[in-house]
Write a protein that holds these residues in place. Structure first.
Motif, PDB file in Angstrom:
ATOM      1  N   SER A  28       0.897  -1.064  -0.229  1.00 62.57           N
ATOM      2  CA  SER A  28       0.083   0.041   0.298  1.00 62.57           C
ATOM      3  C   SER A  28       0.718   1.255   0.008  1.00 62.57           C
ATOM      4  O   SER A  28       0.725   2.053   0.720  1.00 62.57           O
ATOM      5  CB  SER A  28      -0.811  -0.013   1.336  1.00 62.57           C
ATOM      6  OG  SER A  28      -0.254  -0.586   2.164  1.00 62.57           O
ATOM      7  N   GLU A  67      -7.814   3.671  -3.099  1.00 60.28           N
ATOM      8  CA  GLU A  67      -8.835   2.590  -3.373  1.00 60.28           C
ATOM      9  C   GLU A  67      -8.203   1.504  -4.238  1.00 60.28           C
ATOM     10  O   GLU A  67      -8.456   0.292  -4.152  1.00 60.28           O
ATOM     11  CB  GLU A  67     -10.039   2.990  -3.681  1.00 60.28           C
ATOM     12  CG  GLU A  67     -10.717   4.036  -2.533  1.00 60.28           C
ATOM     13  CD  GLU A  67     -10.733   3.212  -1.176  1.00 60.28           C
ATOM     14  OE1 GLU A  67     -10.996   1.881  -1.233  1.00 60.28           O
ATOM     15  OE2 GLU A  67     -10.476   3.718  -0.230  1.00 60.28           O
ATOM     16  N   ARG A  90      -5.637  -0.328  -2.432  1.00 60.65           N
ATOM     17  CA  ARG A  90      -6.246  -1.238  -1.661  1.00 60.65           C
ATOM     18  C   ARG A  90      -6.631  -2.654  -2.340  1.00 60.65           C
ATOM     19  O   ARG A  90      -6.615  -3.680  -1.989  1.00 60.65           O
ATOM     20  CB  ARG A  90      -7.506  -0.591  -0.882  1.00 60.65           C
ATOM     21  CG  ARG A  90      -7.961  -1.372   0.553  1.00 60.65           C
ATOM     22  CD  ARG A  90      -9.160  -0.533   0.840  1.00 60.65           C
ATOM     23  NE  ARG A  90      -8.788   0.861   1.197  1.00 60.65           N
ATOM     24  CZ  ARG A  90      -8.181   1.511   1.817  1.00 60.65           C
ATOM     25  NH1 ARG A  90      -7.766   0.775   3.017  1.00 60.65           N
ATOM     26  NH2 ARG A  90      -8.023   2.746   1.956  1.00 60.65           N
ATOM     27  N   LEU A  91      -7.453  -2.412  -3.359  1.00 60.44           N
ATOM     28  CA  LEU A  91      -8.086  -3.336  -4.210  1.00 60.44           C
ATOM     29  C   LEU A  91      -6.563  -4.378  -4.682  1.00 60.44           C
ATOM     30  O   LEU A  91      -6.823  -5.443  -4.637  1.00 60.44           O
ATOM     31  CB  LEU A  91      -8.652  -2.887  -5.465  1.00 60.44           C
ATOM     32  CG  LEU A  91      -9.860  -2.768  -5.510  1.00 60.44           C
ATOM     33  CD1 LEU A  91     -10.578  -2.000  -6.886  1.00 60.44           C
ATOM     34  CD2 LEU A  91     -10.716  -4.018  -5.263  1.00 60.44           C
ATOM     35  N   TYR A 130     -12.985  11.546   2.426  1.00 67.65           N
ATOM     36  CA  TYR A 130     -13.594  10.610   2.430  1.00 67.65           C
ATOM     37  C   TYR A 130     -15.054  10.763   2.876  1.00 67.65           C
ATOM     38  O   TYR A 130     -15.641   9.706   2.946  1.00 67.65           O
ATOM     39  CB  TYR A 130     -12.793   9.412   3.412  1.00 67.65           C
ATOM     40  CG  TYR A 130     -11.766   8.497   2.629  1.00 67.65           C
ATOM     41  CD1 TYR A 130     -12.438   7.599   1.902  1.00 67.65           C
ATOM     42  CD2 TYR A 130     -10.527   8.541   2.735  1.00 67.65           C
ATOM     43  CE1 TYR A 130     -11.528   6.648   1.151  1.00 67.65           C
ATOM     44  CE2 TYR A 130      -9.716   7.876   2.074  1.00 67.65           C
ATOM     45  CZ  TYR A 130     -10.177   6.733   1.094  1.00 67.65           C
ATOM     46  OH  TYR A 130      -9.480   5.962   0.520  1.00 67.65           O
ATOM     47  N   GLU A 175     -14.428  -5.906   1.538  1.00 73.66           N
ATOM     48  CA  GLU A 175     -13.637  -4.625   1.458  1.00 73.66           C
ATOM     49  C   GLU A 175     -13.381  -4.402   0.057  1.00 73.66           C
ATOM     50  O   GLU A 175     -13.432  -3.127  -0.399  1.00 73.66           O
ATOM     51  CB  GLU A 175     -12.530  -4.685   2.299  1.00 73.66           C
ATOM     52  CG  GLU A 175     -12.676  -3.385   3.409  1.00 73.66           C
ATOM     53  CD  GLU A 175     -11.293  -3.626   4.397  1.00 73.66           C
ATOM     54  OE1 GLU A 175     -10.125  -3.568   3.766  1.00 73.66           O
ATOM     55  OE2 GLU A 175     -11.491  -3.320   5.423  1.00 73.66           O
ATOM     56  N   GLU A 198     -16.456  -2.905  -1.242  1.00 69.74           N
ATOM     57  CA  GLU A 198     -16.629  -1.321  -1.126  1.00 69.74           C
ATOM     58  C   GLU A 198     -15.891  -0.385  -1.773  1.00 69.74           C
ATOM     59  O   GLU A 198     -16.053   0.691  -2.233  1.00 69.74           O
ATOM     60  CB  GLU A 198     -16.198  -1.433   0.415  1.00 69.74           C
ATOM     61  CG  GLU A 198     -17.244  -1.789   1.408  1.00 69.74           C
ATOM     62  CD  GLU A 198     -18.779  -1.577   1.327  1.00 69.74           C
ATOM     63  OE1 GLU A 198     -18.959  -0.426   1.162  1.00 69.74           O
ATOM     64  OE2 GLU A 198     -19.897  -2.359   1.118  1.00 69.74           O
ATOM     65  N   SER A 199     -14.801  -0.947  -1.821  1.00 69.26           N
ATOM     66  CA  SER A 199     -13.537  -0.145  -2.767  1.00 69.26           C
ATOM     67  C   SER A 199     -14.146   0.106  -4.068  1.00 69.26           C
ATOM     68  O   SER A 199     -13.757   1.091  -4.686  1.00 69.26           O
ATOM     69  CB  SER A 199     -12.078  -0.859  -2.693  1.00 69.26           C
ATOM     70  OG  SER A 199     -11.501  -0.866  -1.586  1.00 69.26           O
TER      71      SER A 199
END
Lengths: 376, 161
Positions: free
Chosen positions: A81, A114, A117-118, A249, A274, A277-278
């Motif tokens: 990340s 995001e 994160r994915l 955010y 998650e 959600e991303s």
């Protein structure tokens, strides 16, 4: 919680005990982490993590470099990340400069975070499959991650250590193809996500190896300082994006994913949801990127006023805190990173002691450790 | 009896879950066209890199062997690792003033220390340096990683201050 007496009992060697070293070069530790494990038969009775094999003294190196330069070092902490790490540092410097970055830069940052994160969760999913003995997930996970890497390559110029965030905004503007490519990725990923569940989530071997294994109670999760999906799998609400929104955010709609079972499968489910959600966050923003500057004009040499500045973000693994002490010069007086993996690792003893040695790999995989972030 | 039915039910469910995963694996095994893997050294001809791809730092020269580097050391100061070192020499400005003037002698670039963070490119006020797309850096000799970027006999482009 294991109390002190119990640890002393456990650390005393018995004749029938077996001491096993896992690492520092074991593939399932995902890095150079060494675990000293005491076994009685097949049961783990004590775990002692040994750190320091990849210590690069990043905090000290940051103190020797300027406010513009130290950000690139933090990509090397939690390299999966990297973008979110850079964002945390840029935010701390911006707090010191009392700088409000342009709206376009904020949206770009969220989009990139995001996507990071994915990509991180996809790699975790791929590696988890491999750890637990399934080879196909590794290739399926990497296939989708590759598309995100290409998007980063095009916009940031680099695939893994992007160094895209600078104090005041982002380094470049978005590439003209960015929106088109992200749309193509979202379309492909939404089609592919059922494959993830088909391959691993529903698999009976996988479920037997993770359900009810490695229980972490919410109290323990809080007392060990766990954050991110590790804590949320135990039902502790700790999403920084919800509780302390940063960089815009507060304007996007998404749910904080919580599971209450507290076992390995719950942590797995949190990460899988998650990802959805991303995708939701990216979909909200990708067509509404505001026009304007992508970077605020800053001086060539940044000087922060005397004081302490703290910023916190939600990385793919939990809460990253950046603590910056300035003495008024162009270099930080002290840097401190509160890395999510270090705290999550401390819960490993609680999770794995009492279980079988075969479950240790599942426990390690579900904590999603990145070792350079632990050692720094 | 109830136990037996439950047991057989679990076995059947397990087999179906394994089958659904294996079916997907088998699908990709029999459909090689849907696999995205590229064989790297063989695909050099078709390999495309983004225009912002960061390979290594180069000093751009035009056809008259002139570059734009004034030797202001902005890049040297911006570099977090001390990758760039600029060595000066004194040259006589013959055409106009006839006075001695500072100019770059060697633009030394240690590729082995570079982390490709792009900070030097952004710091450069005259756009003299840029990132090339060359990424195959491995050599047998470490000395060859220290490069002198300005070509021999090159000089500063006119009009660049």
């Amino acid at each position: 919680m294991i109390n002190k007496e119990e640890i002393e009992n456990l650390t005393q060697a018995h004749e029938e005990d077996f001491i096993l070293n896992v690492g520092p070069q074991h593939p399932s530790t995902h890095g150079v982490l060494r675990l000293k494990i005491k076994l009685q038969g097949e049961t783990v009775v004590h775990i002692e993590p040994h750190l320091g094999y990849i210590h690069r003294s990043i905090e000290k190196m940051c103190e020797a470099s300027s406010y513009r330069n130290f950000i690139y070092l933090t990509s090397r902490m939690d390299y999966l990340s990297a973008h979110i790490n850079n964002q945390a540092c840029a935010m701390a410097v911006e707090k010191g400069l009392q700088l409000e970055i342009p709206k376009r830069a904020k949206v770009i940052r969220i989009l990139m975070s995001e996507l990071t994160r994915l990509a991180s969760h996809q790699l975790w999913w791929a590696a988890t499959g491999l750890d637990l003995g399934a080879t196909t997930p590794f290739f399926v996970g990497f296939r989708d991650r590759e598309v995100i890497m290409d998007i980063f390559d095009e916009t940031c110029g680099s695939r893994l250590t992007m160094d895209y965030n600078v104090p005041g905004g982002t380094m470049f503007d978005l590439h003209p193809n960015f929106q088109k490519n992200v749309h193509a990725f979202l379309k492909g990923f939404k089609k592919n996500l059922p494959e993830y569940h088909q391959l691993l989530s529903g698999n009976i071997i996988f479920q037997n190896r993770t359900k009810g294994v490695g229980y972490l109670s919410p109290e323990d999760a809080v007392s060990f300082g766990c954050s991110g999906p590790t804590a949320r799998g135990s039902g502790v609400s700790c999403d920084i994006r919800k509780w302390h929104p940063y960089d815009g955010y507060e304007e996007v709609q998404f749910n904080e994913v919580l599971e209450t079972a507290g076992d390995c499968y719950a942590r797995y489910c949190v990460r899988m949801k998650e990802m959805e959600e991303s995708v939701k966050i990216i979909e909200q923003l990708i067509d509404n990127i505001p026009e304007g500057d992508f970077q605020d004009k800053t001086k060539a040499v940044l000087k922060l006023p005397k004081g302490e500045f703290y910023s916190r973000v939600e990385t793919a693994r939990g809460e990253l805190g950046v603590y910056l002490v300035s003495d008024g010069t162009s270099k930080p007086y002290r840097m401190k990173f509160r890395s999510p993996n270090f705290s999550n690792l401390s819960a490993l003893r609680q999770i794995a002691v009492g279980g079988k040695i075969g479950d240790l790999v599942a426990n390690m995989a579900m904590l999603d450790l990145v070792i350079p972030d632990i050692d720094r | 009896m109830k136990f037996l039915i439950e047991y057989i039910g679990t076995v059947l469910k397990s087999i179906s879950s394994l089958w659904s995963g294996m079916r997907l694996t088998g699908y990709y095994f029999t459909h090689p066209k849907e696999i995205h893997t590229q064989q790297y050294p063989d695909n050099r001809a078709t390999l495309t890199l983004g225009e912002r791809f960061r390979g290594e730092v180069v000093l751009t020269h035009d056809e008259n062997n002139e570059h734009k580097c004034t030797g202001c050391t902005s890049c040297e100061l911006a570099c977090p690792n001390g990758t760039i070192k600029i060595v000066y020499k004194n040259v006589v400005d013959e055409e106009e003033t006839g006075k001695k003037k500072k100019a770059i002698d060697e633009f030394v670039y240690h590729l082995g220390m570079c982390t490709f963070c792009n900070l030097c490119i952004i710091a450069c006020p005259t756009d003299a340096i840029k990132m090339s797309h060359d990424f195959e850096h491995s050599t047998f000799d470490r000395k060859s990683l220290t490069k002198i970027l300005n070509k021999p006999g090159s000089k500063l482009m006119k009009g660049v201050e």
